[in-house]
Design a protein around this motif. Structure first.
Motif, PDB file in Angstrom:
ATOM      1  N   GLN A   1       4.916   3.993  -4.042  1.00 37.31           N
ATOM      2  CA  GLN A   1       5.637   2.831  -3.527  1.00 37.31           C
ATOM      3  C   GLN A   1       4.800   1.999  -2.556  1.00 37.31           C
ATOM      4  O   GLN A   1       5.237   0.931  -2.126  1.00 37.31           O
ATOM      5  CB  GLN A   1       6.907   3.293  -2.806  1.00 37.31           C
ATOM      6  CG  GLN A   1       8.027   3.707  -3.732  1.00 37.31           C
ATOM      7  CD  GLN A   1       8.526   2.547  -4.573  1.00 37.31           C
ATOM      8  OE1 GLN A   1       8.239   2.472  -5.751  1.00 37.31           O
ATOM      9  NE2 GLN A   1       9.259   1.626  -3.964  1.00 37.31           N
TER      10      GLN A   1
ATOM     11  N   GLN B   1       0.273   0.065  -4.786  1.00 35.27           N
ATOM     12  CA  GLN B   1       0.579  -1.332  -5.104  1.00 35.27           C
ATOM     13  C   GLN B   1      -0.649  -2.234  -4.963  1.00 35.27           C
ATOM     14  O   GLN B   1      -0.685  -3.321  -5.529  1.00 35.27           O
ATOM     15  CB  GLN B   1       1.708  -1.846  -4.204  1.00 35.27           C
ATOM     16  CG  GLN B   1       3.003  -1.044  -4.270  1.00 35.27           C
ATOM     17  CD  GLN B   1       3.788  -1.304  -5.547  1.00 35.27           C
ATOM     18  OE1 GLN B   1       3.722  -2.389  -6.102  1.00 35.27           O
ATOM     19  NE2 GLN B   1       4.544  -0.325  -6.001  1.00 35.27           N
ATOM     20  N   CYS B   2      -1.630  -1.814  -4.151  1.00 28.96           N
ATOM     21  CA  CYS B   2      -2.857  -2.613  -3.987  1.00 28.96           C
ATOM     22  C   CYS B   2      -4.120  -1.847  -4.385  1.00 28.96           C
ATOM     23  O   CYS B   2      -5.043  -2.429  -4.947  1.00 28.96           O
ATOM     24  CB  CYS B   2      -3.008  -3.074  -2.536  1.00 28.96           C
ATOM     25  SG  CYS B   2      -1.719  -4.228  -2.009  1.00 28.96           S
TER      26      CYS B   2
ATOM     27  N   LEU C   1      -5.396  -2.105  -8.096  1.00 29.57           N
ATOM     28  CA  LEU C   1      -5.491  -3.426  -8.724  1.00 29.57           C
ATOM     29  C   LEU C   1      -6.865  -4.034  -8.453  1.00 29.57           C
ATOM     30  O   LEU C   1      -7.396  -3.919  -7.349  1.00 29.57           O
ATOM     31  CB  LEU C   1      -4.410  -4.359  -8.188  1.00 29.57           C
ATOM     32  CG  LEU C   1      -2.960  -3.942  -8.439  1.00 29.57           C
ATOM     33  CD1 LEU C   1      -2.008  -4.962  -7.829  1.00 29.57           C
ATOM     34  CD2 LEU C   1      -2.699  -3.822  -9.938  1.00 29.57           C
TER      35      LEU C   1
ATOM     36  N   ASP D   1      -7.759  -7.176  -8.230  1.00 28.40           N
ATOM     37  CA  ASP D   1      -7.841  -8.412  -7.443  1.00 28.40           C
ATOM     38  C   ASP D   1      -7.266  -8.299  -6.041  1.00 28.40           C
ATOM     39  O   ASP D   1      -7.132  -9.302  -5.350  1.00 28.40           O
ATOM     40  CB  ASP D   1      -7.107  -9.542  -8.184  1.00 28.40           C
ATOM     41  CG  ASP D   1      -7.866  -9.971  -9.426  1.00 28.40           C
ATOM     42  OD1 ASP D   1      -9.097  -9.801  -9.442  1.00 28.40           O
ATOM     43  OD2 ASP D   1      -7.223 -10.457 -10.367  1.00 28.40           O
ATOM     44  N   SER D   2      -6.885  -7.108  -5.618  1.00 32.59           N
ATOM     45  CA  SER D   2      -6.195  -7.012  -4.334  1.00 32.59           C
ATOM     46  C   SER D   2      -7.152  -7.023  -3.152  1.00 32.59           C
ATOM     47  O   SER D   2      -6.745  -7.229  -2.019  1.00 32.59           O
ATOM     48  CB  SER D   2      -5.368  -5.725  -4.286  1.00 32.59           C
ATOM     49  OG  SER D   2      -6.221  -4.611  -4.143  1.00 32.59           O
TER      50      SER D   2
ATOM     51  N   GLY E   1      -7.377  -7.722   5.060  1.00 30.36           N
ATOM     52  CA  GLY E   1      -6.322  -7.887   4.064  1.00 30.36           C
ATOM     53  C   GLY E   1      -5.346  -6.731   4.023  1.00 30.36           C
ATOM     54  O   GLY E   1      -4.303  -6.806   3.370  1.00 30.36           O
ATOM     55  N   MET E   2      -5.663  -5.657   4.733  1.00 26.97           N
ATOM     56  CA  MET E   2      -4.809  -4.447   4.718  1.00 26.97           C
ATOM     57  C   MET E   2      -3.625  -4.653   5.659  1.00 26.97           C
ATOM     58  O   MET E   2      -3.805  -4.783   6.867  1.00 26.97           O
ATOM     59  CB  MET E   2      -5.649  -3.265   5.197  1.00 26.97           C
ATOM     60  CG  MET E   2      -4.847  -2.039   5.578  1.00 26.97           C
ATOM     61  SD  MET E   2      -4.499  -1.015   4.172  1.00 26.97           S
ATOM     62  CE  MET E   2      -3.694   0.354   4.988  1.00 26.97           C
ATOM     63  N   PRO E   3      -2.393  -4.694   5.113  1.00 33.87           N
ATOM     64  CA  PRO E   3      -1.237  -4.870   6.000  1.00 33.87           C
ATOM     65  C   PRO E   3      -0.953  -3.592   6.785  1.00 33.87           C
ATOM     66  O   PRO E   3      -1.267  -2.492   6.331  1.00 33.87           O
ATOM     67  CB  PRO E   3      -0.098  -5.192   5.040  1.00 33.87           C
ATOM     68  CG  PRO E   3      -0.491  -4.574   3.755  1.00 33.87           C
ATOM     69  CD  PRO E   3      -2.001  -4.598   3.710  1.00 33.87           C
ATOM     70  N   ALA E   4      -0.377  -3.760   7.960  1.00 30.76           N
ATOM     71  CA  ALA E   4      -0.081  -2.613   8.813  1.00 30.76           C
ATOM     72  C   ALA E   4       0.781  -1.595   8.072  1.00 30.76           C
ATOM     73  O   ALA E   4       1.718  -1.953   7.369  1.00 30.76           O
ATOM     74  CB  ALA E   4       0.647  -3.087  10.066  1.00 30.76           C
TER      75      ALA E   4
ATOM     76  N   GLN F   1       2.111  -0.614   3.780  1.00 30.17           N
ATOM     77  CA  GLN F   1       3.373  -0.714   3.032  1.00 30.17           C
ATOM     78  C   GLN F   1       4.159   0.589   2.997  1.00 30.17           C
ATOM     79  O   GLN F   1       5.202   0.659   2.356  1.00 30.17           O
ATOM     80  CB  GLN F   1       3.142  -1.202   1.597  1.00 30.17           C
ATOM     81  CG  GLN F   1       2.579  -2.608   1.518  1.00 30.17           C
ATOM     82  CD  GLN F   1       3.643  -3.651   1.733  1.00 30.17           C
ATOM     83  OE1 GLN F   1       4.560  -3.783   0.954  1.00 30.17           O
ATOM     84  NE2 GLN F   1       3.544  -4.373   2.839  1.00 30.17           N
ATOM     85  N   CYS F   2       3.670   1.644   3.666  1.00 26.73           N
ATOM     86  CA  CYS F   2       4.415   2.905   3.655  1.00 26.73           C
ATOM     87  C   CYS F   2       5.154   3.042   4.979  1.00 26.73           C
ATOM     88  O   CYS F   2       4.576   3.466   5.981  1.00 26.73           O
ATOM     89  CB  CYS F   2       3.475   4.096   3.457  1.00 26.73           C
ATOM     90  SG  CYS F   2       4.410   5.641   3.254  1.00 26.73           S
ATOM     91  N   PHE F   3       6.422   2.676   4.964  1.00 28.72           N
ATOM     92  CA  PHE F   3       7.159   2.645   6.222  1.00 28.72           C
ATOM     93  C   PHE F   3       7.878   3.959   6.514  1.00 28.72           C
ATOM     94  O   PHE F   3       8.442   4.131   7.578  1.00 28.72           O
ATOM     95  CB  PHE F   3       8.129   1.469   6.222  1.00 28.72           C
ATOM     96  CG  PHE F   3       7.423   0.156   6.008  1.00 28.72           C
ATOM     97  CD1 PHE F   3       6.302  -0.157   6.754  1.00 28.72           C
ATOM     98  CD2 PHE F   3       7.851  -0.743   5.041  1.00 28.72           C
ATOM     99  CE1 PHE F   3       5.613  -1.349   6.551  1.00 28.72           C
ATOM    100  CE2 PHE F   3       7.183  -1.935   4.843  1.00 28.72           C
ATOM    101  CZ  PHE F   3       6.060  -2.245   5.596  1.00 28.72           C
ATOM    102  N   GLY F   4       7.831   4.885   5.545  1.00 27.29           N
ATOM    103  CA  GLY F   4       8.386   6.207   5.794  1.00 27.29           C
ATOM    104  C   GLY F   4       7.298   7.230   6.086  1.00 27.29           C
ATOM    105  O   GLY F   4       7.583   8.420   6.240  1.00 27.29           O
TER     106      GLY F   4
ATOM    107  N   SER G   1      14.116   7.683   5.125  1.00 31.21           N
ATOM    108  CA  SER G   1      13.734   7.396   3.733  1.00 31.21           C
ATOM    109  C   SER G   1      14.731   8.074   2.804  1.00 31.21           C
ATOM    110  O   SER G   1      14.390   9.031   2.101  1.00 31.21           O
ATOM    111  CB  SER G   1      12.326   7.920   3.439  1.00 31.21           C
ATOM    112  OG  SER G   1      11.401   7.444   4.364  1.00 31.21           O
TER     113      SER G   1
ATOM    114  N   THR H   1      13.645   2.704   4.991  1.00 28.23           N
ATOM    115  CA  THR H   1      12.995   2.214   3.776  1.00 28.23           C
ATOM    116  C   THR H   1      13.736   2.772   2.562  1.00 28.23           C
ATOM    117  O   THR H   1      14.177   3.927   2.569  1.00 28.23           O
ATOM    118  CB  THR H   1      11.510   2.617   3.715  1.00 28.23           C
ATOM    119  OG1 THR H   1      10.997   2.300   2.412  1.00 28.23           O
ATOM    120  CG2 THR H   1      11.311   4.106   3.974  1.00 28.23           C
TER     121      THR H   1
ATOM    122  N   GLU I   1      -1.718 -11.921  -6.686  1.00 24.33           N
ATOM    123  CA  GLU I   1      -2.209 -11.118  -5.564  1.00 24.33           C
ATOM    124  C   GLU I   1      -2.566 -12.050  -4.417  1.00 24.33           C
ATOM    125  O   GLU I   1      -3.244 -13.059  -4.625  1.00 24.33           O
ATOM    126  CB  GLU I   1      -3.443 -10.312  -5.983  1.00 24.33           C
ATOM    127  CG  GLU I   1      -3.140  -9.179  -6.937  1.00 24.33           C
ATOM    128  CD  GLU I   1      -2.132  -8.203  -6.373  1.00 24.33           C
ATOM    129  OE1 GLU I   1      -2.305  -7.766  -5.221  1.00 24.33           O
ATOM    130  OE2 GLU I   1      -1.150  -7.892  -7.068  1.00 24.33           O
TER     131      GLU I   1
ATOM    132  N   PRO J   1      -4.259 -11.284  -1.095  1.00 20.70           N
ATOM    133  CA  PRO J   1      -4.840 -10.344  -0.142  1.00 20.70           C
ATOM    134  C   PRO J   1      -5.240 -10.968   1.192  1.00 20.70           C
ATOM    135  O   PRO J   1      -5.652 -10.257   2.093  1.00 20.70           O
ATOM    136  CB  PRO J   1      -6.072  -9.808  -0.879  1.00 20.70           C
ATOM    137  CG  PRO J   1      -6.441 -10.880  -1.833  1.00 20.70           C
ATOM    138  CD  PRO J   1      -5.179 -11.581  -2.216  1.00 20.70           C
TER     139      PRO J   1
END
Lengths: 117, 474
Positions: free
Chosen positions: A49, A53-54, A57, A59-60, A92-95, A98-101, B71, B110, B337, B339
């Protein structure tokens, strides 16, 4: 002569030429990234999840899962630094990736998995 | 901007690079590459004094230290959590909202454990998904049953629940935002009761909570009215910005999906159209957008001190380029995308006001803010009847202004928002704005009704963080 050979071999190693790993960012590396799944079921769920996701891929902009060449300079920073970058984000790496759990231990396990180390 | 036509894509990329170098040389050393250095904005501490990990949104603008992270992997666990977890309880999808909808010192929830297709009806082309499913995963899941969402947004990392809760939209005169195609919801209310609602069952909850800001409970399942899976041709063309703005009312009638990005300080716009086709597949090539975007940043860095040079270099590089095309199923082409992180303000205006407002926005940026390089996006959205939908009861044109995540963005509020307000704009719920309850009450005809439903479902405000208390005046 020996020194010249050493320099050439060093350069090839740096470029990943003598490694058995697929070249960084290659279609083979992409296929490998998309086929890898953490062995632990719970971790696999978190990965699917978020990181996946990035990091699977082309192009990420993210280093591909299992792309050891792409991960080498990152791994050199040390896991504590990578953990800090993951939690707070970097470029480009979000805080949180994306794993909020995720707990700190989860993040560390996922970093090890993606860096293939 | 996809690039199935690899030749054209490489051409667009290399020409811009060449022009950048030529421009820098032409500046005779006046340009000082590197005078703007990339500096990662300092982040908050990774943990607070009590050891709780920081949560930040995608852009890094918002943060908090939730004491609990939930979760739930079943609806029953969502219900239990709602009854017992520390408040405020705030659901998070992909964290793509720029507004402070999510930050909580209580419980961050989440729905990553509640994902996937629940069921579908081939005859009606309806499908039910768990609300944690990411939009990027819905495309292939629907394609496998011959369906598609024809109105996917530009980014597809969001969870379905988060996208709906903020009024996320695609573009196309004939398409409503995502929530406009929702035919039923299952919601776990703040009191821990499961409600199944649609236009006839608990319709007041359905109308209020379809765009619910995560304040009416936690949506667990969503039934979507989809379309038949289609093949589309996506085309990206660089044109004169003034011509595009003039032709916009016609363009929206000529294409299934259409949008454009004004490239500030260049006089140019990138027009993206998507239309159904039966032509042979021509899959998209490698992403070019990110490289072009960073070239626009370099153009700013090197020539921003002298706008005529910036415009000349950009026009030399980009004007007259061949259009880029790709042909594939829509879900593979509509989202992209992204980024490069940014902060964003987006307002939805009455369609007839969109182009006059956009011309003012572009003129204001080009007069006052030479640091802006991110393209300014214009889209079109059909009206719907959700009470808190920014598109409620009116055909809308959206305008989105972006700032690189490392750059200052106060000008959104100082220079841009007053223009949007003057044209009767309603802000995107997930994007930056300064509005409060009294403002929303004048913009939304069913505001009081929605507030009454919220108060009845959550009288104690268990799902309200400080930001939402200001939004609802609660």
């Amino acid at each position: 002569m020996g020194r010249v050979v050493l320099v050439i071999v060093g350069a090839m190693l740096a470029a990943g030429c003598l490694s058995s790993d697929p070249p960084s960012g290659s279609p083979e590396a992409l296929r490998r990234a998309q086929s890898m799944v953490p062995a632990d079921t719970r971790l696999a769920g978190l990965y699917a999840q978020s990181c996946k996701q990035c990091h699977t891929l082309a192009d990420s902009g993210a280093p591909l899962t299992g792309d050891r060449t792409a991960w080498t300079p990152r791994w050199a920073k040390g896991v504590p630094t990578l953990l800090q970058s993951t939690v707070n984000g970097l470029g480009g790496m979000p805080a949180g990736g994306q794993c909020f759990g995720c707990s700190a231990a989860d993040y560390e396990a996922l970093i090890h998995f993606m860096a293939d180390r | 901007m996809p690039a199935a036509d690899t030749g054209a894509a490489v051409s667009r990329r290399s020409v811009l690079k060449g022009a950048l170098l030529a421009g820098a040389a032409g500046a005779g050393g006046l340009a000082t590459p590197g005078c703007r250095r990339d500096v990662e904005p300092p982040g908050p501490p990774v943990q607070d004094a009590t050891g709780h990990l920081v949560w930040r949104n995608w852009s890094g603008l918002q943060h908090s230290y939730p004491v609990e992270r939930a979760s739930p992997d079943s609806e029953a666990r969502v219900v239990e959590m709602l009854k017992t977890a520390p408040v405020p309880i705030r659901p998070v999808g992909a964290g793509h909202s720029f507004t402070a909808l999510v930050p909580t010192a209580g419980t961050l929830v989440t729905l990553d454990g509640l994902t996937g297709l629940v069921g579908h009806d081939a005859a009606t082309r309806q499908a039910t998904f768990r609300a944690g499913t990411r939009l990027g995963d819905i495309g292939p899941a629907l394609a496998a049953i011959g369906q598609e969402m024809p109105n996917l947004p530009d980014i597809n990392k969001q969870s379905l629940g988060g996208a709906l809760g903020t009024g996320t939209h695609g573009t196309g005169q004939g398409f409503k935002a995502l929530h406009g195609d929702v035919v039923a919801l299952r919601i776990a209310t703040p009191k821990g009761v499961i409600v199944e609602c649609d236009a006839t069952r608990d319709a007041h909850i359905f109308h209020a909570a379809r765009v619910g800001l995560g304040a009416f409970g936690i949506v667990t399942q969503v039934t979507l009215q989809n379309a038949a899976l289609t093949r589309v041709r996506k085309r990206v063309e660089i044109r004169k910005a003034d011509d595009v703005m003039t032709e916009w009312p016609t363009l929206v009638t000529q294409h299934r999906n259409v949008e454009f990005f004004i490239l500030p300080f260049t006089g140019l716009a990138a027009v993206i159209t998507v239309d159904e086709t039966t032509e042979p597949l021509h899959p998209r090539g490698p992403d070019v957008d990110t490289e072009v975007l960073m070239d626009l940043k370099r153009l700013r860095d090197w020539t921003g001190f002298f706008p005529p040079l910036r415009r000349w270099v950009a026009q030399m590089a980009l004007a007259g380029q061949h259009a880029e095309e790709a042909i594939d199923e829509g879900w593979k082409l509509l989202s992209n995308e992204r980024p490069v992180r940014f902060n964003e303000m987006e307002y939805h205006l009455p369609f007839d006001a969109q182009m006059p407002a956009l011309r003012e926005v572009v003129a204001t940026i080009e007069r006052h803010r030479s640091d802006v390089f991110f393209p300014i996006e214009a889209r079109v959205i059909a009206p719907d009847d959700a009470w808190l939908s920014p598109f409620h009861g009116r055909a809308s044109g959206s305008i989105a202004v972006h700032a690189y995540y490392q750059d200052e963005h106060a000008f959104f509020f100082e220079l841009i928002e007053p223009i949007f307000r003057r044209y009767d704009g309603r802000p995107h719920w997930g994007k930056l704005n300064s509005l409060k309850a009294a403002d929303f009450a004048t913009l939304y005809p069913r505001w009081a009704d929605a507030c009454a439903v919220r108060a009845s479902l959550d009288p104690e405000g268990r799902m309200l963080n400080p930001y939402l208390r200001a939004v609802f005046g609660a």
